[in-house]
Design a protein around this motif. Structure first.
Motif, PDB file in Angstrom:
ATOM      1  N   GLU A  66      -4.892  -1.092  42.120  1.00 18.84           N
ATOM      2  CA  GLU A  66      -5.332  -1.010  43.515  1.00 18.84           C
ATOM      3  C   GLU A  66      -5.112   0.372  44.113  1.00 18.84           C
ATOM      4  N   GLY A  67      -4.081   1.081  43.648  1.00 21.00           N
ATOM      5  CA  GLY A  67      -3.789   2.411  44.165  1.00 21.00           C
ATOM      6  C   GLY A  67      -4.443   3.532  43.391  1.00 21.00           C
ATOM      7  N   ARG A  68      -5.266   3.180  42.386  1.00 20.41           N
ATOM      8  CA  ARG A  68      -5.980   4.149  41.547  1.00 20.41           C
ATOM      9  C   ARG A  68      -4.997   5.066  40.808  1.00 20.41           C
ATOM     10  N   LEU A  69      -3.995   4.428  40.204  1.00 22.38           N
ATOM     11  CA  LEU A  69      -3.033   5.143  39.372  1.00 22.38           C
ATOM     12  C   LEU A  69      -3.372   4.881  37.917  1.00 22.38           C
ATOM     13  N   PRO A  70      -3.714   5.889  37.126  1.00 20.23           N
ATOM     14  CA  PRO A  70      -3.993   5.659  35.711  1.00 20.23           C
ATOM     15  C   PRO A  70      -2.810   5.087  34.953  1.00 20.23           C
TER      16      PRO A  70
END
Length: 280
Positions: free
Chosen positions: A185-189
């Motif tokens: 959801e936080g766009r963390l790879p």
């Protein structure tokens, strides 16, 4: 390393911040990072500046020093340190909206570029200090993040990294229902542990000078964000329409997850102080 079930890349990170730009600025202001509380009586605005100052203190900044803000957001940290510590700052952000905002709020000694840090184009050994406040999490290639910082820093230069970290013993439901969804959801790879970050820093050639876990001092950030977002959704029709219709609307589910992740110790917030050792 925690990796989400849907892979994230630099384009997804940029899209996230570009689309949600009005919400970020209304809910949290120019500083897109946690606050750091000492007494608990500080305002949120004082707390976010306290985190910036804590980073600066660890960097041992000198007037006129060339510095790099890796993942600079709207440029607020760069502007504050250029003003208070008299350094020259080059900042990097993936977000065109953040870059536009920074360009509309120029400051002496500050240059904000919309460019991927992993392909920053800076000369070798060209900076005396660098910092990354909650941006390493968004890096697809975390070893590359550290390697580029080491390349750009002059011998003796320091790198301070403020990072969201997975608890070393996080397992089972804590990963499935908190950490992995936060990454998605936080766009963390990916999200690393303290040990993984230190291993990557050492592999890049850094010496680890210090590590501080400040989880308890930053956790209230998310309670404040939740309250501000709820108020914005209730009173501002534009924010409500954006939040409900956004491609990145799943990001808002991370707010209660973050609150629970901190309260259970599933997630940690660490500040690393690293140094590029001078050759003997």
């Amino acid at each position: 390393m925690i990796v989400p079930d849907i892979s994230q890349d630099a384009a997804a990170v940029a899209d996230h911040y570009d689309e949600l730009d009005p919400i970020y600025r209304q809910v949290w202001g120019d500083h897109v990072h946690h606050g750091l509380w000492a007494t608990g009586r500080e305002t949120a605005e004082e707390a976010v500046e306290a985190l910036v100052d804590a980073v600066a203190d660890r960097l041992n900044l000198e007037p006129g020093q060339e510095s790099v803000d890796i993942g600079c957001g709207y440029g607020a940290t760069a502007r504050r340190l250029a003003q208070t510590r008299k350094v020259c700052v080059t900042g990097f952000t993936l977000s065109a909206e953040q870059g536009t905002y920074a360009a509309a709020h120029p400051a002496p000694g500050v240059d904000i570029q919309v460019r991927d840090w992993l392909f920053n184009g800076l000369p070798d050994a060209s900076a005396g200090a660098a910092w990354a406040i909650e941006s390493s999490e968004h890096m697809v290639d975390k070893p590359g993040f550290f390697a580029e910082a080491h390349r750009v820093l002059a011998p003796g230069g320091r790198l301070v990294v403020c990072a969201w970290l997975a608890g070393t013993d996080a397992r089972g439901w804590k990963v499935r229902h908190l950490l992995a969804p936060i990454c998605r959801e936080g766009r963390l790879p990916s999200m690393g542990t303290r040990e993984e970050y230190e291993a990557m820093a050492l592999a890049a050639g850094f010496a680890v000078r210090d590590y501080e876990d400040v989880s308890r001092r930053v956790a209230r950030t998310w309670v404040i964000c939740a309250a501000r977002l709820m108020k914005a959704l209730l009173v501002d029709p534009k924010i409500r329409r954006l939040a409900l219709g956004a491609r990145n609307r799943d990001s808002f589910w991370s707010i209660p997850r973050m609150i629970l992740a901190y309260r259970t110790g599933t997630m940690r917030y660490g500040i690393f102080t690293l140094a590029k050792v001078k050759p003997a």
